[in-house]
Design an enzyme around this catalytic site. Structure first.
Site, PDB file in Angstrom:
ATOM      1  N   ARG A  98     -35.417 -27.112 -21.912  1.00  7.19           N
ATOM      2  CA  ARG A  98     -36.388 -26.276 -21.155  1.00  7.19           C
ATOM      3  C   ARG A  98     -36.929 -25.214 -22.040  1.00  7.19           C
ATOM      4  NH1 ARG A  98     -34.798 -26.545 -14.749  1.00  7.19           N
ATOM      5  NH2 ARG A  98     -35.729 -28.681 -14.398  1.00  7.19           N
ATOM      6  N   TYR A 118     -43.330 -32.086 -18.147  1.00  7.66           N
ATOM      7  CA  TYR A 118     -41.853 -32.526 -18.599  1.00  7.66           C
ATOM      8  C   TYR A 118     -40.838 -31.536 -18.459  1.00  7.66           C
ATOM      9  CZ  TYR A 118     -42.523 -32.765 -23.654  1.00  7.66           C
ATOM     10  OH  TYR A 118     -42.929 -32.514 -24.855  1.00  7.66           O
ATOM     11  N   GLU A 119     -39.650 -31.719 -18.130  1.00  8.21           N
ATOM     12  CA  GLU A 119     -38.320 -30.998 -18.277  1.00  8.21           C
ATOM     13  C   GLU A 119     -38.550 -30.041 -16.980  1.00  8.21           C
ATOM     14  OE1 GLU A 119     -35.936 -32.106 -19.741  1.00  8.21           O
ATOM     15  OE2 GLU A 119     -36.803 -33.376 -21.104  1.00  8.21           O
ATOM     16  N   GLY A 120     -39.351 -30.520 -16.014  1.00  3.30           N
ATOM     17  CA  GLY A 120     -39.344 -29.641 -14.792  1.00  3.30           C
ATOM     18  C   GLY A 120     -40.709 -28.848 -14.917  1.00  3.30           C
TER      19      GLY A 120
END
Length: 578
Positions: free
Chosen positions: A294, A422-424
Site C-alpha cells: 500500500r 488495487y491493494e485495497g
C-alpha cells in the site's frame, strides 16, 4: 517520451522534510550518509532512464501473451529485469541479515518511484517480490525461509500474491480455494484465483506464490483463511529446480492500462503448498505484504504523475498556439498563464504527495509504527488519486494531441487508474484511517501528528526571511489547516459509526491536504536554515500549495460536520432518477 528522475527534488525532501539525520543516527543505518544516498539516487536515475524507460511504450502496445501454460513478457522486459537483478536494485532496502544492502526504506521510496515512472507495469514485479519476501521472512518457518528468501532478496526468483477470487475481492471472507493436509508437512491447494499480477512470466526462473486458502472445517469468514507458499517450480534439496507445480495461468486480463503487467487467472489443481504462519491466521500474515504494498502503490501514483508531468512540461515548451501575454509570436504555450498554472499545480501537489510517502517510510525506519500505520492509508489514497488527477491534467496540457496515443499522455492516464483500486480501494483506505487508525486509540496518534504540525509552523515562522523567502503566507495557511484538521478530528472521534464512515474519504482528503503542505513548509524552513540552493524554488512551490491546495481542507469541514445525512437522505431507490 523520455524520462529523467527528479533527483534534486528527492534529495531536497530527504535532507529537509523527513529527519534523515535521525534515521542515519540509528546503528543499523550508520553506514548510510548523504553522499551514498546521492550516488544511489543518481545511479537509479540512470538505470530508470536508460534501461527501464525504453520498455514502457512497447509494453503498452505489445502486452504479455499466454501460450499454452506459459506467459511471455512484453518485448524487452526480460532483458531489463535481468539487468535490474544484476544491478542489485531488488535488495536495496532488505535487511543484511537476509542478504540485503540494509538501506532505509525511505531511500527505496525514491528509487522505486523512478522505476515506476520509467515503466509502472514493469515495476509491479519487483514491488510484489519485495512484499512477498518480507511476508515470508516474518511468518514462515526457518526451513521455508532458507529455501526461498535468498533468491527472492536478489530478485532471481519473483513473488506473487494470490488473494482474489471471483466472489472474494475486497472482502476475502468468502475465499473458497481449498487446502487439504497431505500428512507430510505439505498441503494440496485447489481453486481459482483472479487478478494475479505477474502471476506467470518468463523474466525469472521461478515464481513464489503466496496463496490464501481454506482448510476443511475452518471457521467461516476471514478467521478461517490460511496462507501457503506455492512455488511455480519445486526446489530440490540441493537448491536446484525440479518439476513444475500443478497450477497454471488459464487467462490474461485485457485491461485499461498497465498492459505490460501480466494479470493472470490462475488455476490450482491439487498444487503442493507449505503453510506460512499459523492455521487460520493467513490474512494476518498477508497484511505484512499488503501494508508495504500500500505504501508503494501510493508511490506509484506519484511516479506516474511525475511521468505525466514531465511529458506535459516538454510538450508545453514545444507547442506553439496563440501569442501568450507579453510574449512575441511563436512563443510556446508554457508562457500562457493557464498552462503555467496547470504545470505548477501538478508539480506542487506531486511534491507534497512525495513528501507524505517519504514521511511514512521514514516513520517505519525510525520504528515509529504507530505513525507509519496512521500515514499508510493517507499515502496510498492521496498518492494514487493524485496520480490520476495529474495524468488527466497532463492530457489537458497536450490538448487534442493528449487524446491520441502517439504522445503517450493517454497511456499515463490509463496506467494511473488502477492505483486507487488495487491493494485495497481508496474507500477502504479511508475506512481504515477513520475506523482503525483514528478512533481505535481515541485519536492519540493523530494528536501526536497535529502536535508535530504545530512545531513545523513554529519552525517556519522562525525561518521566514532566510534566503529572501517570506513564509508568512505558508505559516498562516498551515495555522488554518491545523485548526481545520483538529476540528475535523474531534468531530470524527465523537461521531457514530455511520456518520464517521460516510465522511471518511473527505476526512482523509482533508488530512492529506494539510499534511502535504506542512511537509513542504518543513522542507523549506530547514532548507533555508541550511542554506540549500534549492530552498528558494521549493519555497515558491510551498507558497502555491499554501494558497491553492491547503485551503481545500476547509472546504471539507462543513460536509464532515453534516455526518451521514447528505449521503443517506437521498433514497437508494431513486438514485437512477428522481
Amino acid at each position: 517520451m523520455t524520462f529523467q528522475a527528479p533527483v534534486n527534488a528527492m534529495q531536497f525532501l530527504l535532507r529537509h522534510a523527513v529527519d534523515m539525520d535521525k534515521i542515519t543516527a540509528l546503528p543499523k543505518f550508520e553506514d548510510t550518509n548523504d553522499e551514498l544516498i546521492g550516488d544511489i539516487l543518481n545511479g537509479a536515475a540512470v538505470f530508470a532512464r536508460d534501461v527501464v524507460a525504453p520498455t514502457n511504450w512497447d509494453g503498452d502496445q505489445t502486452p504479455a501473451s499466454l501460450d499454452g501454460k506459459d506467459v511471455t513478457a512484453s518485448p524487452g522486459f526480460k532483458e531489463a529485469y535481468q539487468s535490474f537483478v544484476e544491478s542489485g536494485w531488488q535488495s536495496l532496502a532488505m535487511s543484511p541479515d537476509i542478504g540485503g544492502m540494509g538501506l532505509p526504506t525511505v531511500v527505496s521510496v525514491a528509487t522505486n518511484e523512478m522505476i515506476y515512472s520509467a515503466n509502472m507495469a514493469f515495476g509491479l514485479c519487483p514491488m510484489l517480490t519485495s512484499s512477498a519476501t518480507k511476508a515470508i521472512e516474518a511468518h514462515a518457518s526457518e526451513d521455508l525461509k532458507n529455501i526461498y528468501v535468498p533468491k527472492m532478496v536478489t530478485g532471481e526468483w519473483t513473488g506473487a500474491m494470490c488473494l482474489t477470487e471471483p466472489q472474494a475481492g475486497s472482502d476475502l471472507g468468502p475465499v473458497r480455494t481449498k487446502a487439504v493436509d497431505n500428512g507430510d508437512g505439505t498441503y494440496s491447494i485447489t481453486g481459482q484465483k483472479i487478478y494475479i499480477t505477474w502471476g506467470d512470466h518468463d523474466c525469472a526462473e521461478n515464481i513464489i506464490h503466496l496463496v490464501l486458502a481454506r482448510l476443511p472445517d475452518s471457521p467461516d469468514g476471514s478467521r478461517g483463511i490460511s496462507l501457503f507458499i506455492c512455488p511455480k517450480t519445486f526446489v530440490n534439496e540441493d537448491g536446484s529446480l525440479g518439476e513444475r507445480n500443478d497450477f497454471y495461468p488459464i487467462g490474461l486480463e485485457h485491461k485499461l492500462g498497465i498492459h505490460g503487467s501480466p494479470t493472470c487467472v490462475m488455476e490450482f489443481k491439487g498444487a503442493k503448498g507449505w503453510l506460512v504462519g499459523e492455521v487460520n491466521r493467513g490474512l494476518a500474515c498477508m497484511f505484512t505484504m499488503m501494508n508495504e504494498a500500500r505504501l508503494f502503490v501510493g508511490v506509484q501514483g506519484v511516479a506516474i504523475g511525475e511521468r505525466a508531468y514531465q511529458a506535459a512540461l516538454d510538450y508545453a515548451h514545444e507547442r506553439v498556439q496563440g501569442t501568450p501575454p507579453g510574449e512575441e509570436a511563436g512563443a510556446p504555450i508554457v508562457h500562457h498563464p493557464d498552462v503555467r498554472r496547470m504545470l505548477i499545480d501538478m508539480k506542487a501537489r506531486l511534491m507534497g504527495a512525495r513528501a507524505i510517502a517519504m514521511a511514512t517510510a521514514a516513520a517505519d525506519d525510525l520504528g515509529d509504527h504507530g505513525r507509519a500505520g496512521l500515514l499508510t492509508p493517507i499515502t496510498k489514497s492521496y498518492g494514487s488519486d493524485l496520480g490520476v488527477d495529474v495524468a488527466s491534467i497532463g492530457v489537458q496540457v497536450h490538448g487534442g494531441m493528449g487524446y491520441v496515443e502517439e504522445t503517450g499522455a493517454a497511456q499515463h492516464l490509463r496506467d494511473s487508474r488502477i492505483a486507487p483500486i488495487y491493494e485495497g480501494t481508496n474507500g477502504i483506505q479511508a475506512m481504515d484511517l477513520v475506523g482503525r487508525k483514528l478512533r481505535r486509540d481515541g485519536g492519540e496518534e493523530m494528536h501526536k501528528l497535529i502536535a508535530d504540525l504545530k512545531y513545523i509552523m513554529t519552525l517556519a515562522d522562525n525561518s521566514s526571511g532566510h534566503g529572501q523567502a517570506d513564509l508568512t503566507v505558508c505559516v498562516r495557511a498551515l495555522g488554518e489547516g491545523i485548526e481545520t484538521l483538529t476540528t475535523a478530528t474531534d468531530i470524527l472521534l465523537n461521531a457514530n459509526n455511520d456518520d464517521a464512515l460516510a465522511v471518511a474519504t473527505p476526512y482523509l482528503s482533508l488530512c492529506a491536504n494539510v499534511l502535504s503542505g506542512a511537509l513542504l513548509i518543513k522542507a523549506v524552513a530547514n532548507g533555508l536554515s541550511a542554506g540549500d540552493a534549492h530552498a528558494k524554488s521549493m519555497a515558491s512551490l510551498a507558497r502555491y500549495h499554501a494558497l491553492s491546495v491547503m485551503p481545500r481542507a476547509a472546504g471539507q469541514l462543513d460536509f464532515i460536520r453534516a455526518g451521514g445525512d447528505p449521503v443517506f437522505d437521498f433514497p437508494v431507490g431513486q438514485l437512477a432518477d428522481l
